[in-house]
Scaffold this active site. Structure first.
Site, PDB file in Angstrom:
ATOM      1  N   CYS A 139      72.424  65.904  19.692  1.00 16.56           N
ATOM      2  CA  CYS A 139      72.374  65.064  18.497  1.00 16.56           C
ATOM      3  C   CYS A 139      73.785  64.638  18.083  1.00 16.56           C
ATOM      4  O   CYS A 139      74.491  65.376  17.395  1.00 16.56           O
ATOM      5  CB  CYS A 139      71.680  65.792  17.357  1.00 16.56           C
ATOM      6  SG  CYS A 139      71.597  64.792  15.866  1.00 16.56           S
ATOM      7  N   CYS A 142      74.288  64.425  14.315  1.00 13.27           N
ATOM      8  CA  CYS A 142      74.441  65.699  13.609  1.00 13.27           C
ATOM      9  C   CYS A 142      75.825  66.292  13.862  1.00 13.27           C
ATOM     10  O   CYS A 142      76.427  66.871  12.960  1.00 13.27           O
ATOM     11  CB  CYS A 142      73.416  66.717  14.094  1.00 13.27           C
ATOM     12  SG  CYS A 142      71.785  66.067  14.397  1.00 13.27           S
ATOM     13  N   ASP A 143      76.308  66.198  15.093  1.00 15.36           N
ATOM     14  CA  ASP A 143      77.469  67.000  15.485  1.00 15.36           C
ATOM     15  C   ASP A 143      78.723  66.201  15.842  1.00 15.36           C
ATOM     16  O   ASP A 143      79.779  66.795  16.093  1.00 15.36           O
ATOM     17  CB  ASP A 143      77.083  67.885  16.692  1.00 15.36           C
ATOM     18  CG  ASP A 143      75.928  68.801  16.342  1.00 15.36           C
ATOM     19  OD1 ASP A 143      75.905  69.300  15.200  1.00 15.36           O
ATOM     20  OD2 ASP A 143      75.044  69.008  17.184  1.00 15.36           O
TER      21      ASP A 143
END
Ligand code: NAP
Length: 325
Positions: A139, A142-143
């Site tokens: 992701c 997300c990261d």
């Protein structure tokens, strides 16, 4: 969930992406008082994306999490009960179906809408699994921000790989797309956007052989798919997988008809499954289009199919004694 234990609902919806929440909106507007269990990723995959530019009605684009909040609020406005909780089991042996939530609460459903979506695929190699959450992720949204001014690789050659690579250039000093063949399957426009970006490089005909490091990624070893030759990229600190998705349909295994990849099979152009009163929509049954707008469309279809099916059941129960003879 104590307040609902033992209760029977006309429609129970498993999953809360565009499909599940659109089904909830339509079912709520049909006065069917649906209950939605949002699943392990409330809002679905779009909550892990940034700008959604291809959902009609948002001329300036919209952030994925914001769009899913809008979906949820719109369904709630008409009375849909949306809850954090995971459908952990369904007993399909008799109707109403017994639905278990979070392995503890049991409720009953006259009809079930399966909108459990899909999730990212992993390569399955040992070092990838060991380093998940320590620099190996599926992701970028997300990261990505953890890799400011660092080098990262993206594995894959589809639209997701292009999108993630482009997104990661906001943070990373260099992004290398590693693809197992010598051409991408991504759409031309997404490829162009990635390839035109000066921070993006491509390594063709290669796969990830090993992720180096212990507590954090400290390089990767790639393997050439043609020659078998191994190359180490020492500076890579982040590994982003973008190799497609698999449907979250384990809950329905052995009960609902599925294809060999686990996508639920629906009848003709409808959302009817092989089990009466169970309807499937969104990425759990669509491996071709997999778009938010098509998921929302099939969610709408599932609610309409369920509404009609429930009405038919009521009609058949109300057959007058004379004609039933
Ligand atoms: P995808 O189109 O299935 O592409 C997966 C990529 O990963 C392929 O290039 C594939 O290689 C590679 N791959 C698969 N398994 C692999 C393995 N074991 N090792 C190495 N590489 C592997 O998946 P996606 O990119 O997630 O896209 C899915 C759908 O969503 C598509 O319809 C796409 O158009 C859509 N999408 C759209 C957007 C957008 O429009 N904004 C963004 C993202 C996704 P091969 O090519 O060799 O098979």
């Amino acid at each position: 969930m104590k307040d609902i234990a033992g209760k029977t609902f006309k429609i129970v919806i498993a999953g809360s992406g565009p499909a599940g929440l659109t089904a909830a909106l339509y079912a709520a507007r049909a006065d069917l008082e649906p209950i939605v269990f949002e699943g392990p990723e409330p809002g679905g995959q779009l909550t892990t994306t940034t700008d959604v530019e291809n959902f009609p009605g948002y001329p300036e684009g919209v952030l994925g999490p914001k769009m899913m909040d809008d979906f949820r609020q719109q369904a709630q406005r008409f009375g849909a009960d949306t809850r954090w909780g995971v459908v952990t089991n369904i007993d399909f042996s008799k109707r109403p179906y017994k639905v278990e939530i979070d392995e503890e609460t049991e409720i009953y459903a006259e009809a079930v809408i399966a909108s459990t979506g899909a999730e990212a695929k992993w390569l399955g190699i040992e070092s990838e699994q060991r380093m998940r959450g320590k620099g190996v992720t599926a992701c970028a949204t997300c990261d990505g921000a953890f890799f400011r001014d660092q080098e990262v690789i993206v594995i894959g050659g589809g639209d997701s790989a292009m999108e993630e690579a482009t997104f990661l250039t906001k943070f990373a000093s260099k992004v290398t797309i590693v693809h197992r063949r010598d051409e991408f399957r991504a759409s031309k426009i997404m490829q162009k956007r990635a390839l035109d970006n000066p921070k993006i490089d491509v390594i063709w005909n290669s796969t990830l052989h090993e992720v180096l490091g212990d507590e954090a990624v400290d390089g990767v070893v790639l393997e050439n798919t043609k020659t078998g030759e191994k190359t180490t990229l020492e500076n890579v600190k982040g590994v982003f997988l973008a190799i497609g998705h698999k449907p979250n349909t384990e809950l329905f295994e052995g009960v609902l008809d599925m294809d060999d990849e686990g996508y639920i099979i629906t009848k003709g152009k409808s959302t009817y499954t092989n089990v009466p009163g169970v309807f499937a929509c969104g990425d759990a049954q669509d491996k071709i289009y997999r778009q938010a707008v098509t998921a929302a469309g099939t969610g709408c279809m599932a609610a309409i199919d369920a509404e009609r099916w429930l009405a038919e059941q009521e009609d058949s129960e109300e057959v007058p004694a004379e004609s039933a003879k």
